[in-house]
Scaffold this active site. Sequence first.
Site, mmCIF file in Angstrom:
data_model
loop_
_atom_site.group_PDB
_atom_site.id
_atom_site.type_symbol
_atom_site.label_atom_id
_atom_site.label_comp_id
_atom_site.label_asym_id
_atom_site.label_seq_id
_atom_site.Cartn_x
_atom_site.Cartn_y
_atom_site.Cartn_z
ATOM 1 N N THR A 14 0.808 -1.224 0.000
ATOM 2 C CA THR A 14 0.000 0.000 0.000
ATOM 3 C C THR A 14 0.833 1.261 0.000
ATOM 4 O O THR A 14 0.296 2.346 -0.091
ATOM 5 C CB THR A 14 -0.910 0.037 1.241
ATOM 6 O OG1 THR A 14 -0.110 -0.170 2.384
ATOM 7 C CG2 THR A 14 -1.989 -0.999 1.157
ATOM 8 N N THR A 67 4.265 -4.879 3.895
ATOM 9 C CA THR A 67 4.985 -4.985 5.170
ATOM 10 C C THR A 67 5.027 -6.403 5.741
ATOM 11 O O THR A 67 5.935 -6.723 6.492
ATOM 12 C CB THR A 67 4.356 -4.052 6.231
ATOM 13 O OG1 THR A 67 2.972 -4.363 6.352
ATOM 14 C CG2 THR A 67 4.550 -2.615 5.859
ATOM 15 N N ASP A 68 4.053 -7.255 5.374
ATOM 16 C CA ASP A 68 3.960 -8.545 6.065
ATOM 17 C C ASP A 68 5.232 -9.378 5.979
ATOM 18 O O ASP A 68 5.642 -9.993 6.951
ATOM 19 C CB ASP A 68 2.764 -9.355 5.529
ATOM 20 C CG ASP A 68 1.462 -8.912 6.171
ATOM 21 O OD1 ASP A 68 1.497 -7.935 6.954
ATOM 22 O OD2 ASP A 68 0.422 -9.526 5.887
#
Lengths: 435, 644
Positions: free
Chosen positions: A92, A169-170
């Site tokens: 994102t 980010t995960d």
Amino acid sequence: MSNEYLFKRVKIKTKTGLEIEGTVLPRYALFSNEYLTIKLDNGYNIGIKKDNIVHIEEVERPPKREVVIYKLDEEAATKSSKTTKIILTGGTIASKIDYETGGVTPILTASELLEAIPELREITDIELESPMSIFSEEMTPHEWKRIAEIVAKELLSNPDRGLIIAHGTDTMGYTSAALSFALQNLPSPVALVGAQRSSDRPSSDSAFNLLAAALYATSNIGEVSVVMHGTISDTYALAHRGTRVRKMHTSRRDAFQSINSLPIAKILPYEKKIVLLRKDIKETKQEGFEAKTNFSDKVALIKFYPGMSGDVIDFLVDKGYRGIVIEGTGLGHVSLRLLNSIKRAVEQEAIVTMTSQCIFGTINMNVYSTGRKLLEAGVLPSADMLPETAFVKLSWLLGNYNDIDVVKKLYVTNLVGEIEYRRTISAFPRWYHGE
Amino acid sequence: MENENYYQKIGLKVGLEVHQQLDVERKLFCNCPVTPQGDNAILSSFERRLRPTRSELGEIDIAAYFEWKRGRKYIYQSSENTSCLVEADEEPPHPINIEAVRVGLAFAHSVGSTPVDELHVMRKIVIDGSNTTGFQRTALLSIGGSIELSNGKKIRISTICVEEDSSKKLGEEDNNVIYDLERLGVPLLEISTQPDINTPEEAVETALTIGLMLRLTGKAKRGIGSVRQDLNISVRGGTKVEVKGVQELELLPLVIENEARRQLKLLEIKELLLQRGLKKEDIALNFVDITDVLSKTDSKVVKKLLSKENAVGLAICVPKMRGLLGMEIQPGKRFGTELSDYAKFWGGVKGIIHSDELPGYGLSINDVRAIYEKLKCSEEDAFIVIIDEERKAREGLRAVVDRLKMAFDGVPPETRAAMPDGTTRFMRPLPGSARMYPETDIPPLVITSELLSSAKQLAPPTPKEAIQLLVSEYNLNEELAKELLFDENYALFMDIAKLLGKGSYLKTVAWMLVQLRKALKREGFQVENITKEQYVSLSQKIYEEKITKEGVEEVIKYLCNNPSLSVDEVMDKLGLKPLDMEAINAIIKKIIEENAKIVEEKGEKAFGIIMGKAMEILRGRAQGKIVSELVRRNINEYLSAKKG
């Protein structure tokens, strides 16, 4: 019915007595098919059940209200002479809202990005490349290789340009570890950056993180780092060494933290300042850049749980896995029920290593007899390496070295700061325990 | 206050937006309590900046852009009793609180507003920092419906929305704004009417009626700040202007009157501009640097402004506008104030100096002449000066010129803030609908028939229905019922009726809670001192017929000054223990004997006099009904004894 009227302006009457006019919008994939989404003139979306509709007709769109667009007197920003390459991989961080559908679409051009974050120009000019657009959880060792190759090519052709990799980010911590091993003796800084709040909202952390990453990318720090919020405030970001960083929270801005270790630097985007926090930071070098970009996809990371049987390990070995990283308990243990399966794995030349699900602290397999028996069976201790980093390291070693003894030797050796030998009292979060 | 004809003549149109906090257990999008419990909270604080986002038209929220450009920081203080990671914008919102939706649907049912089939939560961009996210989450619940005023007029409802409340601003220093997160996320119902309101009185009645029906759901929060009103106001020839944040209902008529007058004055200025033969194109942005002229003056104000680093004095000449800038358009506010508001907003300057207020600010008539000369202005022209950093002064004057051009169109569409004195102040240009986009973290909520039928059970009666109920079920007359319904003690009355049961005694209880309380308040008694418990205890006495109306009045008066005493203690002190029949009879007998002559002369007609004298002694110690009966009986007995 929905397709026929999609994006059209319609007038609707319902059995329940609604009489409305608005634009038919697409439904999200998982929304029920029995409703139409209508955007009303006041900006609200509402859902109308299709079988509640007694009358629907397309109507003419009224002339768009004249919107006063204020031309802003942009101050001539002090344009930086530096250039940074930004590689978008997804997530994102670099996306914008489509107000019509409410969907988020990726930003694709440098000018779009500069329009969204004009201050970026004061730090660095940018070039954008968007080789992939995939969710964090869809990343595999294959993508690590692709990204590493793109970065390597870039560093070879423009060694004085820093790089920013925008990433979901995960699994950003895995990719940062992968790049740390794959790209050594960097001629320019490499920063991974992400956002915990999507860019379409005014409170997004993406601009803040990106500005901090730009400062990092234009510094002389010769390491791969993850650059993200340091606290939940918009005060400073942190640059975390790529092999020491872990996402520690599902949603907070400051989810990324260095584990058992101090971050490389504090970055203050508004003050345009970098404060170095460590003495062992590698500087960028003009010579010696090394790229080893292969990763083996025959490595597994498994978590020991009470009652676990050796079947899991047997299965992996039978499927041809060459490396198994275990997240054991405490100082590095699993039930002795697994011992035979581990022995079998080692006999079949798989590398079995031990990390701890405690996350904090180091492995020490000499304290209890279980640990000593596991060592005897050939399990490699991973010291204070993060389980994820250990997994990436083994994948990288097996991808680039054929000699299993070399792999074993390098695995237990600190290569790029993934293993440290001192753990201080302060390197552990202070939890809240009431007054 | 102007009369109805006046408002008809000027074509006043008002739409009302009532925002009511809901007294449900949880906030709208997280599990934090709406009403905080306990006080051993961890207090934490964090700081943020908000960045304006662009709409599909490339239009950005201009106010937000400026706040951001000024490097505005928002400092949030939070107590862990009342806020969590959701308010801190550190955790995605939870699904919408169904209780709040239910209350909204209940209200919608009562006003005949049709629910949507599926609720979509939207994000409405608000970048003043009052929402940590930079947007307010809001969802449209129902469309249409109406309420009826006492004169039979219908005011149409346009929409009913459920939305989250914003953070409370605690203060502002330098470039920092400080907010408290406690209020953020408290569920609000927003009821918007069509511009069907034509007088300030109708606006008040509309607000009262909506407020009452909200209260009758039993789920409306009470107390300061729990209800807020926004207004859309226009007059014929004017423009819809949004006025935000009227907290006091008493202020509503004044705000409407002032805003209507302001619009009329602006229309008058428009006429004057045309009369003077002016055109938009005549207003040009020709800055002249008059720092040299200004630095020669003795004005302390000017000196102070010029002493700021890099400060210059920029001026523009506005042709043929002399006298217009000084025209009063709101009480105490001139047309110049509007220009100044724009300069402050767009330029970030402290204000403007214009020729219609000079000589002044320590500038002499000679200084004014010197400025006129420097600007090559003629006598009938006006000038405007801004002293600040050059860039700010330029931006400020640019805004002044823009506003002057708008004057040719009359009333600019704006969002204005209601001030405590009933005037309004420019806040920002009217926002467009582009500020709204879907909250992608929350899936739509289907309004099921189960949800609708459970909502119907909460549906409040209309005021008419509620009054009828009070008359038929609670023995009140219509006037008292109406007064009670709109009174702050309505809920207490219902509690008492529930506690002690229905009966004719409730008439006295309602009289005590409403009419007596108001009357005593007018007389200056501190009726706020009376607690709920004391009212309940008095009602108990009324129910048991242990106190008379007169006694109630005496007790309340005494309690006002001695609020810590109990009702029993006060009754003891005042000797209000009711007398038994024998004692009453003895007193009356004595009075008749003392006034034997009058009784003999007037016969039965002496009743009034004797009754009066008896009540002087017995007030509060015996019920009037019993006294009157005994007086009558004793007079008759006395007369027949005399005859006999």
